[in-house]
Every structure is written in structure tokens, then in C-alpha cells.
Scaffold this motif. Structure first.
Motif, PDB file in Angstrom:
ATOM      1  N   LYS A 294      30.420  41.085  19.572  1.00  0.00           N
ATOM      2  CA  LYS A 294      31.770  40.036  18.557  1.00  0.00           C
ATOM      3  C   LYS A 294      30.658  39.492  18.103  1.00  0.00           C
ATOM      4  O   LYS A 294      31.316  38.511  17.386  1.00  0.00           O
ATOM      5  N   GLU A 295      29.398  39.490  18.438  1.00  0.00           N
ATOM      6  CA  GLU A 295      28.361  37.993  18.675  1.00  0.00           C
ATOM      7  C   GLU A 295      27.020  39.187  17.984  1.00  0.00           C
ATOM      8  O   GLU A 295      26.435  40.618  18.671  1.00  0.00           O
TER       9      GLU A 295
ATOM     10  N   GLY B  37      32.954  45.624  14.859  1.00  0.00           N
ATOM     11  CA  GLY B  37      33.350  44.453  15.943  1.00  0.00           C
ATOM     12  C   GLY B  37      33.542  45.092  16.924  1.00  0.00           C
ATOM     13  O   GLY B  37      33.768  44.436  17.845  1.00  0.00           O
TER      14      GLY B  37
END
Length: 144
Positions: free
Chosen positions: A82-83, A79
Motif C-alpha cells: 500500500k506504500e 497494490g
């Protein structure tokens, strides 16, 4: 094949690595690992050709793009990203192979031919950098 520079000087290198500010262990433990001598503590000893190496004629510390991409997949997994980024582009910006090659040339050190390598990881999965997006999404254990 000549022995690596580190293998020729294990006691001196082990003094540094075993110091409290680094590994904080007995010098003899580091020397044994550098020479590939292992002892499991319950009577089994063996010599390992894949012993601890710090330079290995440039192969150890070369900034492989595949390694940089793998680290990015872990950032995605946990995490911190985020992408999915363009893994290869980011790895090229971080793992400055051009700078490494200049330093290697000055030191007359060999440089691996390919900036990508394959590694069999502890879970048995083979990482090759060919599809980092798929790899990053494949973990059963990850941040939700």
C-alpha cells in the motif's frame, strides 16, 4: 571460457525441466533452448548466444538486490504494497546475499562483484534500481 555445468548435461537437465511437474513440454524443446537453437515454427531458425541458462557460473541464480527491488516495485504497482517501502533495506533482508556467498564458497562457484545490475525490460525501459519509488509510480497500467 568454460561451458556452464548445465550446458555440458542438457539431456539430463532437460529430462527434469521438461517433466510435467515443471514445464510440461517435450524434452527436445528444452534441449534446443539450452543450446540456444531456436525455430519460430514458420521456417526461421537461429542460434542465440543468450540462450536459456540455469547457473551460468553463478550469474543466473545470484540474488541481485536490484532484482529484489524490482519485484517489490511490482508489488507496489499491483497494490500488494500500500506504500513504498525502503526498497533496498527490504531487498537486503529478503535476498540474503550472505547466505548465497557462503553456499557459493562451499561449491567453489563465482559470485558477481556487484549486487545491483541493469536490465532492459520488454517495454524498453531500463531498470537499474537507482530510484525504485519513482519507477513504481511511473506505470500507466497499475491498480488504481
Amino acid at each position: 571460457m568454460p561451458r556452464s555445468r548445465t550446458a555440458r548435461r542438457p539431456p539430463k537437465t532437460a529430462d527434469i525441466v521438461s517433466d510435467r511437474s515443471y514445464v510440461n513440454t517435450d524434452k527436445d524443446v528444452i534441449v534446443a533452448r539450452m543450446l540456444g537453437r531456436y525455430d519460430n515454427g514458420i521456417g526461421k531458425t537461429w542460434d542465440d548466444k543468450d540462450h536459456m541458462k540455469f547457473f551460468n557460473e553463478g550469474a543466473v541464480n545470484f540474488p541481485y538486490l536490484s532484482d529484489g527491488m524490482w519485484f517489490l516495485t511490482q508489488h507496489r504497482r499491483w497494490g500488494l504494497l500500500k506504500e513504498d517501502p525502503d526498497y533496498l533495506t527490504v531487498a537486503k533482508r529478503i535476498n540474503r546475499i550472505d547466505i548465497y556467498k557462503d553456499a557459493a564458497a562451499a561449491a567453489k562457484a563465482a559470485v558477481p562483484k556487484d549486487p545491483m545490475r541493469t536490465s532492459k525490460l520488454i517495454d524498453g525501459v531500463v531498470w537499474d534500481g537507482k530510484d525504485p519509488r519513482k519507477y513504481a509510480g511511473s506505470f500507466k497500467v497499475k491498480v488504481a
